[in-house]
Design a protein around this motif. Structure first.
Motif, PDB file in Angstrom:
ATOM      1  N   PHE A   1       0.863  -1.219  -0.006  1.00 55.18           N
ATOM      2  CA  PHE A   1       0.025   0.162   0.153  1.00 55.18           C
ATOM      3  C   PHE A   1       0.802   1.250  -0.028  1.00 55.18           C
ATOM      4  O   PHE A   1       0.591   2.156  -0.939  1.00 55.18           O
ATOM      5  N   GLN A   2       1.711   1.230   0.781  1.00 50.38           N
ATOM      6  CA  GLN A   2       2.694   2.442   0.987  1.00 50.38           C
ATOM      7  C   GLN A   2       3.458   2.714  -0.275  1.00 50.38           C
ATOM      8  O   GLN A   2       3.699   3.830  -0.809  1.00 50.38           O
ATOM      9  N   GLU A   3       4.034   1.670  -0.936  1.00 43.40           N
ATOM     10  CA  GLU A   3       4.634   1.800  -2.136  1.00 43.40           C
ATOM     11  C   GLU A   3       3.735   2.485  -3.174  1.00 43.40           C
ATOM     12  O   GLU A   3       4.209   3.273  -3.993  1.00 43.40           O
ATOM     13  N   LYS A   4       2.506   1.919  -3.157  1.00 38.68           N
ATOM     14  CA  LYS A   4       1.336   2.306  -4.359  1.00 38.68           C
ATOM     15  C   LYS A   4       1.287   3.720  -4.138  1.00 38.68           C
ATOM     16  O   LYS A   4       1.383   4.443  -4.975  1.00 38.68           O
ATOM     17  N   ILE A   5       0.982   4.066  -2.872  1.00 37.50           N
ATOM     18  CA  ILE A   5       0.612   5.809  -2.770  1.00 37.50           C
ATOM     19  C   ILE A   5       2.189   6.520  -2.847  1.00 37.50           C
ATOM     20  O   ILE A   5       1.878   7.593  -3.465  1.00 37.50           O
ATOM     21  N   ALA A   6       3.133   5.967  -2.644  1.00 34.34           N
ATOM     22  CA  ALA A   6       4.642   6.680  -2.888  1.00 34.34           C
ATOM     23  C   ALA A   6       4.578   7.004  -4.426  1.00 34.34           C
ATOM     24  O   ALA A   6       4.973   7.827  -4.713  1.00 34.34           O
ATOM     25  N   GLN A   7       4.220   5.845  -5.304  1.00 28.72           N
ATOM     26  CA  GLN A   7       4.348   6.100  -6.679  1.00 28.72           C
ATOM     27  C   GLN A   7       3.358   6.955  -7.265  1.00 28.72           C
ATOM     28  O   GLN A   7       3.888   7.690  -8.160  1.00 28.72           O
ATOM     29  N   ILE A   8       2.249   6.885  -6.690  1.00 27.46           N
ATOM     30  CA  ILE A   8       1.336   7.760  -7.043  1.00 27.46           C
ATOM     31  C   ILE A   8       1.732   9.341  -6.927  1.00 27.46           C
ATOM     32  O   ILE A   8       1.591  10.300  -8.014  1.00 27.46           O
ATOM     33  N   LEU A   9       2.228   9.558  -5.511  1.00 25.29           N
ATOM     34  CA  LEU A   9       2.635  10.846  -5.558  1.00 25.29           C
ATOM     35  C   LEU A   9       3.955  11.385  -6.081  1.00 25.29           C
ATOM     36  O   LEU A   9       4.254  12.588  -6.248  1.00 25.29           O
ATOM     37  N   ALA A  10       4.612  10.388  -6.436  1.00 30.62           N
ATOM     38  CA  ALA A  10       5.925  10.728  -7.143  1.00 30.62           C
ATOM     39  C   ALA A  10       5.830  10.755  -8.504  1.00 30.62           C
ATOM     40  O   ALA A  10       6.894  10.771  -9.394  1.00 30.62           O
ATOM     41  N   ARG A  11       4.660  10.553  -9.214  1.00 32.33           N
ATOM     42  CA  ARG A  11       4.279  10.398 -10.423  1.00 32.33           C
ATOM     43  C   ARG A  11       4.697  11.672 -11.285  1.00 32.33           C
ATOM     44  O   ARG A  11       4.364  12.773 -10.804  1.00 32.33           O
ATOM     45  N   PRO A  12       5.493  11.750 -12.289  1.00 30.12           N
ATOM     46  CA  PRO A  12       5.984  12.932 -13.048  1.00 30.12           C
ATOM     47  C   PRO A  12       4.657  13.343 -13.719  1.00 30.12           C
ATOM     48  O   PRO A  12       3.980  12.555 -14.339  1.00 30.12           O
ATOM     49  N   LEU A  13       4.657  14.753 -13.686  1.00 31.92           N
ATOM     50  CA  LEU A  13       3.737  15.363 -14.456  1.00 31.92           C
ATOM     51  C   LEU A  13       4.314  16.246 -15.600  1.00 31.92           C
ATOM     52  O   LEU A  13       5.437  16.537 -15.280  1.00 31.92           O
ATOM     53  N   ARG A  14       3.304  16.223 -16.822  1.00 31.72           N
ATOM     54  CA  ARG A  14       4.056  17.463 -17.830  1.00 31.72           C
ATOM     55  C   ARG A  14       2.756  18.152 -18.011  1.00 31.72           C
ATOM     56  O   ARG A  14       2.039  17.914 -18.930  1.00 31.72           O
ATOM     57  N   ALA A  15       2.575  19.111 -17.319  1.00 35.48           N
ATOM     58  CA  ALA A  15       1.318  20.168 -17.271  1.00 35.48           C
ATOM     59  C   ALA A  15       1.834  21.828 -17.348  1.00 35.48           C
ATOM     60  O   ALA A  15       2.951  21.819 -16.725  1.00 35.48           O
ATOM     61  N   ARG A  16       1.117  22.367 -17.752  1.00 34.08           N
ATOM     62  CA  ARG A  16       1.449  23.878 -17.919  1.00 34.08           C
ATOM     63  C   ARG A  16       0.280  24.568 -17.426  1.00 34.08           C
ATOM     64  O   ARG A  16      -0.886  24.628 -18.222  1.00 34.08           O
TER      65      ARG A  16
END
Length: 478
Positions: free
Chosen positions: A67-82
């Motif tokens: 669970f903790q790894e899944k949440i960590a991956q979601i929060l660390a997910r890279p974004l490409r937004a402007r």
């Protein structure tokens, strides 16, 4: 300081003060408005996440590595937004999850796990079934360290089994707040500058209009017939009407004073001659002297009559500011005037040489045109010796229609040329040394002015020439 600068300065001060107060008030509303928008987004996200983690909390999987790894991956997910011209490359939210007692079971930052958050407003209010939200400074001494927390209940059927709280640091919102404030200042400045520019135009227009009214009042004369009119200033139009009425009253008073003064002077001479002749006739005189004095009375009476007739005619003309113009053939009018004067031509044995085109069309009021031509012919006859000629020549040019009346006679003295059109100015006739009323050429000048035409008197080789120039007649299409 000119009225233009005063009007513009007053408007500018009011505008700048109003803009300053308004922009400051709006600037103060930017930060709360951005925070409200962020809070709304956090509330939506918190409720979505609470539904997604409800099964994990119920089955006690929050503290598992998966669970903790899944949440960590979601929060660390890279974004490409402007967003609003600002690049966003990572998730800027954190979360923690508590049980139904407010004990932190999971903290994405790994700092609060196991702590009791039941007294924090976001958790406390949510566990009571209310909307839970709080804003807390991570550093009590730093106003920019504020963090917003928005919580949502984790439900199992109709029972609250925990709380999920999403957080977003104030520093993440600050760039959007600053950009909104800068945009507001920029657009406000543009509006203020444009307003100052247009207010300057309005102030200049008002100043120019007032200047025109002032010049109209200062330079107005009886020959100025067309009043000012402002299409967007009814008050100025009313002022123009008031000035016209005042001018007419003042001119009327001055005209009457001048009229009475001049008329008294002009009437005094013939009346004195009549009185003297009448007194002499009371004595015993030879028949020859009596006839001479009677003839003198008759001549002075005729002069008085001509003077009164001319004054009445000139007063009528001056009062008539606009002419009722029609298409008039100048050739026909000239021929009519000559026909009326035929006995005088014959009596003085003066020849008339007429050189006129078949038609010379102009726009004129025939009555006044005939009066003007008749006065000119009368003067030509008076100053043309017996047996001489009067030449009348007309022609149409590109920009004007010209009529020249020239006699064979003595030249006009240079000192008199500039005074010929003055009221009551007259030169003695060569054969009798008598003067006329001095109003004939004044009437001619006024008639020509009302026709937008000109009249000039000059000495020529064999005598004197009167040149009349009329505007070219433009035939209207049917």
């Amino acid at each position: 300081m000119s009225i233009f600068l005063r009007i513009w300065a007053a408007f500018a001060i009011v505008l700048l003060v109003g803009a300053y107060v308004t922009i400051n008030a709006l600037q103060d509303q930017v930060k709360p408005s951005v925070k409200q928008a962020i809070e709304d987004t956090l509330a939506d996200n918190a409720n979505l996440i609470s539904a997604l983690v409800a099964d994990d909390l119920k089955n006690q999987r929050l503290q598992t590595p998966e669970f903790q790894e899944k949440i960590a991956q979601i929060l660390a997910r890279p974004l490409r937004a402007r967003i609003w011209e600002r690049d966003k490359d990572s998730v800027s939210q954190q979360l923690y999850i508590t049980d139904d007692q407010g004990i932190v079971l999971y903290d994405s930052q790994g700092q609060a796990t196991g702590q009791n958050y039941s007294q924090w407003n976001d958790v406390y209010l949510t566990l009571q079934g209310r909307y839970g939200v709080r804003s807390t400074r991570s550093n009590p001494e730093d106003v920019n360290s504020s963090v917003m927390y928005v919580a949502a209940p984790i439900m199992d059927k109709q029972r609250i089994i925990g709380v999920v709280s999403l957080s977003k640091a104030g520093r993440a919102m600050q760039p959007f707040i600053e950009r909104a404030q800068q945009q507001m200042l920029k657009q406000g400045a543009i509006v203020v500058v444009l307003s100052l520019f247009f207010s300057a135009l309005v102030a200049w227009w008002l100043r120019h209009a007032i200047y025109q009214v002032a010049q109209y009042a200062l330079t107005l004369s009886p020959l100025q017939r067309k009043p000012l009119h402002f299409w967007a200033a009814q008050e100025l139009n009313q002022l123009i009407v008031a000035i016209d009425q005042m001018r007419q009253q003042l001119e009327g008073k001055e005209y009457v004073e001048n009229y009475v003064h001049t008329l008294t002077h002009e009437l005094k001479s013939p009346l004195t001659a009549i009185q003297a002749s009448a007194e002499l006739l009371q004595d015993e005189l030879p028949t020859e002297d009596r006839l001479r004095f009677c003839d003198n009375i008759q001549q002075q009476t005729d002069k008085l009559k001509r003077l009164i007739d001319h004054l009445l005619l000139l007063a009528r003309l001056e009062k008539q500011q606009l002419l009722v113009k029609t298409t008039v053939d100048l050739t026909v009018v000239m021929q009519k005037v000559l026909a009326d004067k035929a006995p005088q031509f014959q009596q003085r044995q003066i020849q008339c040489q007429l050189e006129l085109p078949q038609h010379l069309l102009i726009e004129a009021e025939s009555f006044w045109l005939e009066q003007a031509l008749s006065n000119i012919i009368d003067n030509a006859l008076d100053f043309t010796p017996v047996g001489k000629k009067i030449l009348i020549h007309g022609e149409k040019q590109a920009t004007s229609i010209n009529l020249t009346i020239q006699n064979q006679g003595q030249h006009i003295p240079d000192y008199a040329l500039t005074q010929l059109f003055n009221r009551y100015y007259s030169l003695p006739r060569p054969d009798t040394q008598r003067k006329s009323t001095g109003l004939g050429l004044t009437l001619v000048k006024e008639v020509m002015h009302l026709h937008q035409a000109t009249v000039v008197i000059t000495n020529v080789e064999e005598g004197v020439a009167v040149r009349l120039c009329f505007p070219v007649f433009i035939e209207k299409s049917p």
